[in-house]
Design a protein around this motif. Structure first.
Motif, PDB file in Angstrom:
ATOM      1  N   TRP A 194       3.785   1.914  -3.844  1.00 43.04           N
ATOM      2  CA  TRP A 194       3.949   0.465  -3.975  1.00 43.04           C
ATOM      3  C   TRP A 194       3.700  -0.262  -2.643  1.00 43.04           C
ATOM      4  CZ3 TRP A 194       9.281   0.251  -6.969  1.00 43.04           C
ATOM      5  CH2 TRP A 194       9.095   0.792  -8.257  1.00 43.04           C
ATOM      6  N   ILE A 195       3.631   0.483  -1.548  1.00 42.69           N
ATOM      7  CA  ILE A 195       3.521  -0.166  -0.238  1.00 42.69           C
ATOM      8  C   ILE A 195       2.157  -0.826  -0.085  1.00 42.69           C
ATOM      9  CG2 ILE A 195       3.463   0.218   2.261  1.00 42.69           C
ATOM     10  CD1 ILE A 195       5.450   2.498   1.852  1.00 42.69           C
ATOM     11  N   ASP A 196       2.157  -2.063   0.341  1.00 45.36           N
ATOM     12  CA  ASP A 196       0.930  -2.787   0.679  1.00 45.36           C
ATOM     13  C   ASP A 196       0.686  -2.554   2.172  1.00 45.36           C
ATOM     14  OD1 ASP A 196      -0.996  -4.673   1.434  1.00 45.36           O
ATOM     15  OD2 ASP A 196      -0.369  -6.087  -0.115  1.00 45.36           O
ATOM     16  N   TRP A 197      -0.194  -1.593   2.480  1.00 43.59           N
ATOM     17  CA  TRP A 197      -0.345  -1.154   3.864  1.00 43.59           C
ATOM     18  C   TRP A 197      -0.946  -2.235   4.749  1.00 43.59           C
ATOM     19  CZ3 TRP A 197       2.370   2.861   5.230  1.00 43.59           C
ATOM     20  CH2 TRP A 197       2.693   3.818   4.257  1.00 43.59           C
ATOM     21  N   ARG A 198      -1.867  -3.029   4.229  1.00 44.82           N
ATOM     22  CA  ARG A 198      -2.451  -4.092   5.056  1.00 44.82           C
ATOM     23  C   ARG A 198      -1.425  -5.160   5.386  1.00 44.82           C
ATOM     24  NH1 ARG A 198      -8.561  -5.277   2.663  1.00 44.82           N
ATOM     25  NH2 ARG A 198      -9.395  -3.171   3.061  1.00 44.82           N
ATOM     26  N   ALA A 199      -0.672  -5.578   4.383  1.00 41.48           N
ATOM     27  CA  ALA A 199       0.362  -6.575   4.634  1.00 41.48           C
ATOM     28  C   ALA A 199       1.438  -6.026   5.573  1.00 41.48           C
ATOM     29  CB  ALA A 199       0.980  -7.029   3.312  1.00 41.48           C
ATOM     30  N   SER A 200       1.763  -4.743   5.412  1.00 39.71           N
ATOM     31  CA  SER A 200       2.766  -4.117   6.277  1.00 39.71           C
ATOM     32  C   SER A 200       2.285  -4.077   7.719  1.00 39.71           C
ATOM     33  CB  SER A 200       3.070  -2.699   5.785  1.00 39.71           C
ATOM     34  OG  SER A 200       3.618  -2.725   4.479  1.00 39.71           O
TER      35      SER A 200
ATOM     36  N   ALA B 216       7.566  -4.389  15.384  1.00 39.27           N
ATOM     37  CA  ALA B 216       8.375  -3.282  14.872  1.00 39.27           C
ATOM     38  C   ALA B 216       7.806  -2.865  13.526  1.00 39.27           C
ATOM     39  CB  ALA B 216       9.836  -3.696  14.742  1.00 39.27           C
ATOM     40  N   ASP B 217       8.166  -1.632  13.115  1.00 41.35           N
ATOM     41  CA  ASP B 217       7.665  -1.151  11.834  1.00 41.35           C
ATOM     42  C   ASP B 217       8.327  -1.911  10.693  1.00 41.35           C
ATOM     43  OD1 ASP B 217       6.008   0.675  13.026  1.00 41.35           O
ATOM     44  OD2 ASP B 217       7.459   2.328  12.919  1.00 41.35           O
ATOM     45  N   GLU B 218       7.511  -2.579   9.925  1.00 38.58           N
ATOM     46  CA  GLU B 218       7.980  -3.307   8.745  1.00 38.58           C
ATOM     47  C   GLU B 218       7.088  -2.916   7.572  1.00 38.58           C
ATOM     48  OE1 GLU B 218      10.558  -5.220   8.541  1.00 38.58           O
ATOM     49  OE2 GLU B 218      11.066  -5.655  10.641  1.00 38.58           O
ATOM     50  N   PHE B 219       7.721  -2.725   6.445  1.00 39.05           N
ATOM     51  CA  PHE B 219       6.950  -2.336   5.260  1.00 39.05           C
ATOM     52  C   PHE B 219       7.128  -3.377   4.150  1.00 39.05           C
ATOM     53  CE2 PHE B 219       7.761   1.650   7.473  1.00 39.05           C
ATOM     54  CZ  PHE B 219       6.479   2.188   7.520  1.00 39.05           C
ATOM     55  N   VAL B 220       6.013  -3.654   3.497  1.00 35.34           N
ATOM     56  CA  VAL B 220       5.988  -4.618   2.389  1.00 35.34           C
ATOM     57  C   VAL B 220       5.543  -3.864   1.135  1.00 35.34           C
ATOM     58  CG1 VAL B 220       4.915  -6.714   1.471  1.00 35.34           C
ATOM     59  CG2 VAL B 220       5.471  -6.542   3.913  1.00 35.34           C
TER      60      VAL B 220
END
Length: 303
Positions: free
Chosen positions: A50-56, A65-69
């Motif tokens: 489900w992770i949107d890697w580009r947005a993250s 910092a590491d943020e996941f969307v």
């Protein structure tokens, strides 16, 4: 006529707000599905897929910092389909061995086609044929019950289309807006206008399936001067009738106008009709396919 289509016809909603395709219909709630509803921050338990890697990556770069969307999806919902059948005596006319439309066989073939389409989309099917009611269930079970009833050779009772419609309306709470309601009848003196207005008010996707014999109901043959045996659909009694050529032309024109009036009245209500003039399952399948294709074209134009 070519062979019946290999795949069942698709259930294409008339209104775009109902969703994408039934079987993968968009629900207002979030859940597991294919259509993206939006994004939100990652929470423990979310799937990596489900992770949107580009947005993250963009958010991580902006915040240092590491943020996941993760993407959220509209939940997929299966369709709900109801079939309403008219079994009045006039719907039993022209059975075998007569060469004209066997309405009862045409209705049975249409019910089978709708059942297969519902099953292909993973939906539930309900059936109303006054006084018979079958609550929403997997289509295979519903079709099995109907087949068993047909093979039992029960004599048809005097039923009314309005009675069948009322069976469905009384259970409206079980059928959300957007439910497909296929109504099978010749619609000749079948129900009062108020019945159709009530259906429209419930927000269902009503599809009248007009079953009429092309020779005697949609038109009238040039049989001026010929003595015709005319049967009363209610009593079964026959009498001889002789018509002049002028009278046969007038009847053909009147029957054509009656059919067009039926189709026009449904169009004004926002109902998308299907016209059937054959009991051949392959031809009936193509009628439903053309209906679905027509809806797809209209939706593309309105997009």
């Amino acid at each position: 006529m070519s062979a019946a289509p290999r795949r069942p016809f698709p259930l294409v909603p008339r209104r775009r707000f109902v969703g994408v395709r039934f079987g993968q219909h968009r629900s207002p709630r979030r859940g597991q599905g294919d259509e993206v509803a939006g994004t939100r921050p990652y929470r423990p338990g979310d799937r990596r897929t489900w992770i949107d890697w580009r947005a993250s990556a963009r958010l991580s770069a902006a915040r240092g910092a590491d943020e996941f969307v993760v993407r959220e999806f509209f939940a997929d919902t299966a369709p709900r389909v109801a079939i309403v059948v008219d079994r009045r005596p006039r719907m039993q006319l022209y059975g075998p061995p007569l060469p004209w439309l066997d309405k009862s066989a045409a209705v049975d073939a249409a019910v089978e086609a709708i059942g297969r389409a519902t099953a292909a989309e993973g939906g539930d099917l309900a059936y109303a044929e006054h006084p018979r009611w079958i609550a929403p269930a997997p289509p295979a079970g519903v079709l099995g019950l109907l087949h068993a009833a047909r093979t039992a050779h029960h004599a048809p009772a005097a039923r009314s289309l309005e009675g069948s419609l009322d069976l469905l309306v009384r259970r409206a709470a079980s059928f959300p807006a957007g439910t497909f309601v296929f109504v099978l009848s010749d619609f000749i003196d079948a129900a009062r206008p108020q019945a159709w207005v009530k259906l429209r008010g419930l927000g269902w996707d009503v599809v009248p399936v007009v079953v009429q014999d092309p020779t005697w109901e949609q038109s009238f043959p040039a049989v001026g001067g010929v003595l015709l045996p005319i049967a009363d659909p209610e009593t079964g009694e026959t009498r001889a009738l002789a018509l002049s050529r002028r009278e046969t032309r007038a009847r053909a024109a009147a029957n054509g106008e009656r059919l067009q009036g039926i189709l026009d009245s449904f169009a004004r209500l926002g109902f998308d009709s299907i016209l059937i003039g054959s009991s051949d399952p392959a031809e009936i399948a193509w009628c439903f396919q053309r209906w679905a294709e027509r809806r797809r074209r209209l939706r593309r134009r309105s997009a």
